[in-house]
Scaffold this active site. Structure first.
Site, mmCIF file in Angstrom:
data_model
loop_
_atom_site.group_PDB
_atom_site.id
_atom_site.type_symbol
_atom_site.label_atom_id
_atom_site.label_comp_id
_atom_site.label_asym_id
_atom_site.label_seq_id
_atom_site.Cartn_x
_atom_site.Cartn_y
_atom_site.Cartn_z
ATOM 1 N N ASP A 168 3.096 -3.773 7.537
ATOM 2 C CA ASP A 168 1.857 -2.807 7.235
ATOM 3 C C ASP A 168 0.356 -4.790 7.209
ATOM 4 O O ASP A 168 0.439 -5.243 7.439
ATOM 5 C CB ASP A 168 1.919 -3.059 6.227
ATOM 6 C CG ASP A 168 0.320 -2.023 5.919
ATOM 7 O OD1 ASP A 168 -0.289 -2.376 7.067
ATOM 8 O OD2 ASP A 168 0.482 -1.644 4.792
ATOM 9 N N CYS A 183 -4.928 2.014 -3.754
ATOM 10 C CA CYS A 183 -3.453 3.473 -3.062
ATOM 11 C C CYS A 183 -2.233 1.456 -3.356
ATOM 12 O O CYS A 183 -1.324 1.668 -2.739
ATOM 13 C CB CYS A 183 -3.725 3.361 -1.614
ATOM 14 S SG CYS A 183 -4.643 4.655 -0.965
ATOM 15 N N LYS A 233 -10.276 -0.233 10.052
ATOM 16 C CA LYS A 233 -10.198 -1.283 9.782
ATOM 17 C C LYS A 233 -10.794 -2.426 11.046
ATOM 18 O O LYS A 233 -10.890 -3.718 10.411
ATOM 19 C CB LYS A 233 -9.621 -2.159 8.850
ATOM 20 C CG LYS A 233 -9.130 -0.342 7.504
ATOM 21 C CD LYS A 233 -8.254 -1.925 6.819
ATOM 22 C CE LYS A 233 -7.287 -0.358 6.423
ATOM 23 N NZ LYS A 233 -7.564 0.516 4.955
ATOM 24 N N GLN A 281 -4.486 -5.062 7.402
ATOM 25 C CA GLN A 281 -5.471 -6.213 6.670
ATOM 26 C C GLN A 281 -5.418 -7.437 7.429
ATOM 27 O O GLN A 281 -6.517 -8.050 7.388
ATOM 28 C CB GLN A 281 -5.415 -6.878 5.156
ATOM 29 C CG GLN A 281 -5.837 -5.202 4.651
ATOM 30 C CD GLN A 281 -6.944 -4.558 4.564
ATOM 31 O OE1 GLN A 281 -8.311 -4.888 4.629
ATOM 32 N NE2 GLN A 281 -6.768 -3.398 4.089
ATOM 33 N N HIS A 319 1.223 -1.315 0.123
ATOM 34 C CA HIS A 319 -0.278 -0.298 -0.285
ATOM 35 C C HIS A 319 1.176 1.100 -0.033
ATOM 36 O O HIS A 319 2.353 1.365 0.645
ATOM 37 C CB HIS A 319 -0.534 -0.455 1.179
ATOM 38 C CG HIS A 319 -1.975 1.174 1.351
ATOM 39 N ND1 HIS A 319 -1.523 2.074 1.517
ATOM 40 C CD2 HIS A 319 -3.239 0.918 1.323
ATOM 41 C CE1 HIS A 319 -2.601 2.664 1.681
ATOM 42 N NE2 HIS A 319 -3.744 2.012 1.075
HETATM 43 C C1 LIG Z 1 -2.283 -2.299 3.618
HETATM 44 C C2 LIG Z 1 -2.999 -0.689 4.588
HETATM 45 N N1 LIG Z 1 -1.799 -0.554 4.670
HETATM 46 C C3 LIG Z 1 -2.130 0.462 5.076
HETATM 47 C C4 LIG Z 1 -3.430 1.460 5.471
HETATM 48 C C5 LIG Z 1 -3.834 2.978 5.628
HETATM 49 O O1 LIG Z 1 -4.457 2.799 7.057
HETATM 50 P P1 LIG Z 1 -4.824 4.520 7.570
HETATM 51 O O2 LIG Z 1 -5.597 4.220 7.393
HETATM 52 O O3 LIG Z 1 -4.987 3.374 9.195
HETATM 53 O O4 LIG Z 1 -4.056 5.410 7.328
HETATM 54 C C6 LIG Z 1 -4.500 1.074 4.553
HETATM 55 C C7 LIG Z 1 -6.111 0.983 4.424
HETATM 56 O O5 LIG Z 1 -7.017 1.817 3.540
HETATM 57 C C8 LIG Z 1 -4.485 -0.551 3.874
HETATM 58 O O6 LIG Z 1 -5.703 -0.937 3.318
#
Ligand SMILES: Cc1ncc(COP(=O)(O)O)c(C=O)c1O
Lengths: 406, 154
Positions: A198, A362, A224, A201, A121
């Site tokens: 990260d 993203c 999430k 998910q 992401h």
């Molecule tokens: C894999 C992944 N990493 C990072 C993020 C970003 O997370 P946050 O919205 O808590 O900043 C997301 C969500 O959009 C995501 O799906």
């Protein structure tokens, strides 16, 4: 709590969305909120509000205890060794920025390499890119295989003697691939490489045990995880959080401030500068309790069944092309329809109350690799049912009709 | 909300078979535009002759039916116009998408207006307005040739 009728715990499903029942297939983007979490925010502001950690009046002490109580719940939920290994942030994005920034300040040097994957992401790429600019650090990408997975060999292949950090997704928000974090960490640690995960998910959908995974950092996005927006969590091994410098400066994170010197507070305050998302932190405790009351094993089983059903149904739909086919897959199905752009799919589905995501989610690197500008994505949460996929399929057929596809 | 108004026959047809989807040879003005939200991108090429007339206009890119149809109809209409006429048409179209109930420019034939009005369906879909306007903003940038990349997100 029984997962089969969990939907009724979420008030949004009592609403009509443009005169439709909501078919919410966008939980990878953000999950809906159970009533207990919504109520907790209201209750805190109504009856218990105070800022935490500063004043000594009754409300302040009570709020501080509640705030710290969530920290303990998170610690237990992810099985961290120490409560102080849990840092609250404004999101997973900030958690990842914190890690990249502080490692950049103290640990990384010119010429060092960071290994990411093509599945990352933008939140787990852009913060590292800053170091490419500011410190001349090189970024490498482990490649996906044709099933949209990252086998450990593909990581191993890209490790060089200069690799200092591996920063990877736990569960891809596009292909749904679950990465073998434990094995990757073992491999990395044998070469003194730091592992940053990260876990956006992973945290809502997988069994989490950070000690078992062994990674050095794990970033979580609370919104999430059936929790409030504006909140994330960084798990970091104590030795790192102690050794690395602070990220942001301000109130609450200091020990002593003089005109000529400043000393910083101890963990976890060191990384929590300024007034934090107090109500959200306190309400997040209810999200954890909610997840615990269903049981992660039940959640995993439920979501696995849904995804298998969804894949089966979409595979039978001859215009739909699924993206990736990982053996070990979480609750995400991305797809394209030949002749219909994902944005058009999303608009047409929306008309039936089917909420999906369209775009590159993203993950532009991944979409470039797949040579598609965008994709459509259906992702699940505890509240979804097989009938949601029936409706998805029906609405996809409506798209095909509008676009005159067979 | 009305899907039929959004996806009119003309839109679907232009979306499927976009006109002028190519690169003008000897173009003397061009600009790129993108919509980071959805990954749509467009590259507009212009050939303005000495009389400041658009001798040729074309585009490359990929996007949804709305954005492809919009670029297709736009290039069709702008070809053969002077740069001032082109600017008037652009203003008229963007004004219509933004707030005006109809098109006003006297340069446009009734037939052209009908085609452009087919894109007015996006007004009911705020998230899709950018799809319809991206190529037009990119055309402005190409005519000004200021080397800036147009982005629908600032
Ligand atoms: C894999 C992944 N990493 C990072 C993020 C970003 O997370 P946050 O919205 O808590 O900043 C997301 C969500 O959009 C995501 O799906």
């Amino acid at each position: 709590m029984n997962i089969d009728n969990i939907k009724k715990e979420f008030p949004i499903f009592d609403e009509k969305i443009q005169n439709n029942d909501l078919v919410y297939l966008d939980s990878a983007n953000s999950s809906q909120k159970p009533k207990v979490v919504i109520d907790r925010i209201n209750e805190f502001y109504t009856k218990e509000f105070s800022n935490v950690g500063r004043s000594i009046h009754y409300l302040a002490v009570a709020a501080t205890n509640l705030y710290e109580n969530t920290r303990s719940s998170v610690q237990k939920y992810i099985n961290a060794k120490d409560k102080n290994e849990i840092v609250f942030t404004k999101g997973a994005t900030e958690a990842l920025n914190l890690v990249a920034n502080t490692l950049g300040q103290k640990y990384l040097n010119e010429g060092d390499e960071i290994l990411l994957t093509e599945l990352e992401h933008h939140s787990n790429y852009v913060p590292w890119h800053y170091l490419r600019k500011s410190k001349n650090i090189k970024i490498n990408f482990a490649e996906i295989n044709e099933d949209g997975e990252i086998p450990i060999e593909n990581i191993e292949k890209k490790i060089t003697p200069k690799t200092k950090v591996i920063a990877i997704n736990h569960l891809s928000n596009v292909t749904g691939a679950i990465l073998p974090i434990k094995e990757i960490t073992e491999l990395a640690h044998a070469k003194d490489i730091i592992v940053v995960v990260d876990g956006c998910q992973g945290a809502p959908h997988l069994k989490l045990d950070v000690q078992d995974l062994g990674c050095d950092f794990y970033a979580i996005s609370c919104h999430k995880m059936y929790g409030p927006t504006g909140l994330g969590i960084l798990y970091g091994k104590k030795k790192w959080l102690e050794e690395l410098p602070p990220y942001q400066g301000g109130g609450g994170m200091i020990k002593e401030v003089k005109k000529d010197r400043i000393t910083y507070g101890d963990l976890p305050n060191k990384y929590e500068a300024g007034t934090m998302a107090t109500a959200q932190v306190i309400a997040f405790d209810k999200s954890i309790k909610f997840l615990e009351s269903i049981g992660i094993d039940n959640i995993i089983k439920h979501e696995k069944e849904l995804i298998e059903y969804g894949q089966e149904i979409l595979k039978k739909n001859n215009s739909v092309k699924l993206i990736g086919n990982p053996k070990n897959k979480g609750g995400v199905i991305s797809f394209t329809i030949e002749g219909v752009h994902p944005h058009d799919i999303a608009t047409i589905l929306d008309e039936d109350g089917v909420a999906i995501r369209a775009g590159h989610h993203c993950c532009q690197i991944l979409h470039d690799k797949l040579e598609i500008p965008a994709s459509a994505r259906a992702s699940v949460g505890v509240y979804n049912t097989k009938s949601d996929f029936d409706q998805l399929n029906e609405s996809i057929n409506k798209c095909k009709k509008i676009f005159d596809l067979k | 909300m009305n899907l039929k108004e959004l996806y009119q026959e003309i839109i679907l047809e232009h979306g499927k078979n976009p006109r002028n989807l190519r690169k003008t040879e000897n173009f003397n003005k061009d600009a790129k535009g993108n919509n980071p939200l959805c990954g749509d991108n467009v590259h507009v090429y212009l050939k303005l002759n000495n009389q400041r007339k658009v001798e040729d206009i074309s585009f490359e890119g990929s996007g949804c039916a709305i954005s492809m149809a919009s670029a297709s109809i736009m290039t069709d209409l702008i070809k053969g116009k002077s740069d001032n006429e082109a600017k008037e048409i652009i203003d008229d179209f963007l004004g219509m998408i933004k707030e005006n109930p109809e098109l006003k420019s006297s340069i446009l034939e009734e037939d052209d207006k009908t085609k452009l009005m087919c894109l007015s369906g996006v007004k009911q879909y705020p998230m899709r307005v950018k799809c319809a306007t991206l190529s037009w903003h990119t055309l402005i940038s190409a005519m000004e040739d200021d080397g800036k990349q147009v982005s629908t997100e600032d």
